[in-house]
Design a protein around this motif. Structure first.
Motif, mmCIF file in Angstrom:
data_model
loop_
_atom_site.group_PDB
_atom_site.id
_atom_site.type_symbol
_atom_site.label_atom_id
_atom_site.label_comp_id
_atom_site.label_asym_id
_atom_site.label_seq_id
_atom_site.Cartn_x
_atom_site.Cartn_y
_atom_site.Cartn_z
ATOM 1 N N LYS A 13 0.829 -1.189 0.000
ATOM 2 C CA LYS A 13 0.000 0.000 0.000
ATOM 3 C C LYS A 13 0.875 1.254 0.000
ATOM 4 C CE LYS A 13 -2.910 -0.039 3.313
ATOM 5 N NZ LYS A 13 -4.003 0.029 4.282
ATOM 6 N N PRO A 14 0.611 2.215 -0.887
ATOM 7 C CA PRO A 14 1.389 3.452 -0.890
ATOM 8 C C PRO A 14 1.268 4.188 0.439
ATOM 9 C CG PRO A 14 0.040 3.268 -2.865
ATOM 10 C CD PRO A 14 -0.407 2.187 -1.941
ATOM 11 N N ALA A 15 2.375 4.843 0.848
ATOM 12 C CA ALA A 15 2.370 5.582 2.101
ATOM 13 C C ALA A 15 1.301 6.667 2.087
ATOM 14 C CB ALA A 15 3.744 6.196 2.346
ATOM 15 N N SER A 16 1.079 7.294 0.907
ATOM 16 C CA SER A 16 0.074 8.336 0.810
ATOM 17 C C SER A 16 -1.323 7.795 1.098
ATOM 18 C CB SER A 16 0.104 8.971 -0.583
ATOM 19 O OG SER A 16 -0.109 7.987 -1.574
ATOM 20 N N MET A 17 -1.581 6.533 0.734
ATOM 21 C CA MET A 17 -2.874 5.915 1.011
ATOM 22 C C MET A 17 -3.058 5.695 2.512
ATOM 23 S SD MET A 17 -3.313 3.180 -2.116
ATOM 24 C CE MET A 17 -4.809 2.530 -1.394
ATOM 25 N N ASP A 18 -1.981 5.291 3.187
ATOM 26 C CA ASP A 18 -2.053 5.135 4.635
ATOM 27 C C ASP A 18 -2.396 6.457 5.305
ATOM 28 O OD1 ASP A 18 -1.506 2.437 4.659
ATOM 29 O OD2 ASP A 18 0.660 2.702 4.852
ATOM 30 N N SER A 19 -1.800 7.529 4.826
ATOM 31 C CA SER A 19 -2.059 8.848 5.399
ATOM 32 C C SER A 19 -3.503 9.274 5.168
ATOM 33 C CB SER A 19 -1.108 9.884 4.793
ATOM 34 O OG SER A 19 0.240 9.547 5.044
ATOM 35 N N LEU A 20 -4.018 9.052 3.971
ATOM 36 C CA LEU A 20 -5.407 9.405 3.672
ATOM 37 C C LEU A 20 -6.380 8.580 4.510
ATOM 38 C CD1 LEU A 20 -5.258 9.804 -0.221
ATOM 39 C CD2 LEU A 20 -5.580 11.624 1.476
ATOM 40 N N LEU A 21 -6.018 7.309 4.756
ATOM 41 C CA LEU A 21 -6.857 6.454 5.585
ATOM 42 C C LEU A 21 -6.969 7.023 6.996
ATOM 43 C CD1 LEU A 21 -8.453 3.909 6.255
ATOM 44 C CD2 LEU A 21 -6.279 2.697 6.574
ATOM 45 N N TRP A 23 -6.831 10.166 7.866
ATOM 46 C CA TRP A 23 -7.751 11.305 7.818
ATOM 47 C C TRP A 23 -9.200 10.823 7.833
ATOM 48 C CZ3 TRP A 23 -6.451 16.237 8.576
ATOM 49 C CH2 TRP A 23 -5.099 16.611 8.402
ATOM 50 N N SER A 24 -9.483 9.762 7.096
ATOM 51 C CA SER A 24 -10.848 9.219 7.063
ATOM 52 C C SER A 24 -11.244 8.649 8.419
ATOM 53 C CB SER A 24 -10.950 8.128 5.993
ATOM 54 O OG SER A 24 -10.748 8.665 4.701
ATOM 55 N N GLN A 25 -10.298 7.976 9.077
ATOM 56 C CA GLN A 25 -10.571 7.416 10.396
ATOM 57 C C GLN A 25 -10.877 8.516 11.407
ATOM 58 O OE1 GLN A 25 -6.912 5.256 10.924
ATOM 59 N NE2 GLN A 25 -7.763 3.328 10.166
ATOM 60 N N TRP A 26 -10.092 9.593 11.353
ATOM 61 C CA TRP A 26 -10.333 10.706 12.277
ATOM 62 C C TRP A 26 -11.676 11.353 12.016
ATOM 63 C CZ3 TRP A 26 -4.832 12.957 11.106
ATOM 64 C CH2 TRP A 26 -3.854 12.166 11.749
ATOM 65 N N GLN A 27 -12.034 11.496 10.738
ATOM 66 C CA GLN A 27 -13.314 12.121 10.412
ATOM 67 C C GLN A 27 -14.475 11.256 10.887
ATOM 68 O OE1 GLN A 27 -13.941 13.097 6.281
ATOM 69 N NE2 GLN A 27 -15.674 14.425 6.745
ATOM 70 N N LEU A 28 -14.295 9.945 10.817
ATOM 71 C CA LEU A 28 -15.358 9.028 11.194
ATOM 72 C C LEU A 28 -15.718 9.151 12.674
ATOM 73 C CD1 LEU A 28 -17.206 6.779 10.119
ATOM 74 C CD2 LEU A 28 -15.413 5.131 10.696
ATOM 75 N N ILE A 29 -14.733 9.489 13.520
ATOM 76 C CA ILE A 29 -15.008 9.622 14.953
ATOM 77 C C ILE A 29 -15.055 11.077 15.398
ATOM 78 C CG2 ILE A 29 -14.021 7.368 15.503
ATOM 79 C CD1 ILE A 29 -11.495 8.792 16.467
#
Length: 243
Positions: A13-21, A23-29
């Protein structure tokens, strides 16, 4: 090179994808996500009026008991949905949880929050088109009630969150919402609430580890008094919260 995507060691998995994930996790909570969680006190309002909770120490005990019950009863549904985020599994888990929840107030609260979460997630996380497809199909067939815990696990699974993070995030949300309700009920001030949340986090981590990665067949009530108290919420003469 400029614009080059760096690949993490040991993964595809690209490092940039991990970073975007993340952000999505933080937004979810994030509390700003309009899922309706702050309309519910998880039985705290009824517990205060019944004089089961009357001060900071009683609140701390109540929050821990809510987390214990959340871990034992709901984490298995979050876990099972996150490891198999598909329609068949989700519908099965939703029906099982609907049959498991024993008080009508808690059941309606779970459906209200789950329905809102699914609607918001389908609109926000457009990079996962399956969310909208799953929601539209389920609405048209009326096959599910949209309970909160399985939907949260489903969304985490489709976003690519690891199962441990998903379960901890669910526990965090419950802790946050109960303590927020206590603040609005004038049981504790904003600073005291922040201190309490930090202190209870240690207990929440222990409870998360205790109940993590369990199958739905192991789901159980550990604090039946909380279920009884929440069921009395509808009989309150005046109330601020929906549950």
């Amino acid at each position: 090179m400029e614009g080059e995507v760096v690949i993490n060691d040991g993964t595809n998995k690209p490092a940039s994808m991990d970073s975007l994930l993340q952000w999505s996790q933080w937004q979810l909570i994030d509390s700003i996500l309009p899922t309706g969680g702050f309309a519910h006190s998880f039985g705290l309002e009824a517990a205060i009026q019944a004089r089961l909770v009357s001060g900071p120490e009683g609140l701390r005990t109540y929050v821990i008991q809510v987390l214990e019950n959340t871990g034992s009863l709901l984490l298995p549904f979050v876990y099972s949905a996150s490891i198999s985020p598909d329609m068949q599994t989700w519908h099965k888990l939703d029906k099982m949880l609907d049959a498991t929840l024993t008080n009508e107030v808690g059941r309606k609260a779970s459906i209200a929050q789950g329905s809102a979460l699914m609607r918001v997630a389908a609109a926000v996380f457009q990079e996962v088109p399956n969310l909208k497809t799953l929601r539209d199909t389920s609405l048209s067939t009326g096959a599910v009630c949209f309970h909160h815990a399985p939907i949260f696990g489903l969304i985490c699974g489709l976003l690519g969150s690891d199962v441990q993070t998903s379960q901890r995030a669910y526990m965090f949300m419950i802790m946050r919402d109960v303590i927020s309700a206590a603040t609005r009920l004038n049981l504790v001030g904003p600073l005291g609430a922040a201190v309490l949340q930090h202190q209870v986090a240690v207990v929440a981590e222990d409870l998360s580890k205790k109940w993590m990665d369990r199958a739905v067949e192991e789901a159980c009530q550990t604090m039946p008094l909380l279920d009884t108290v929440q069921g009395c919420h509808g009989y309150l003469f005046s109330r601020l919260f929906c549950s």
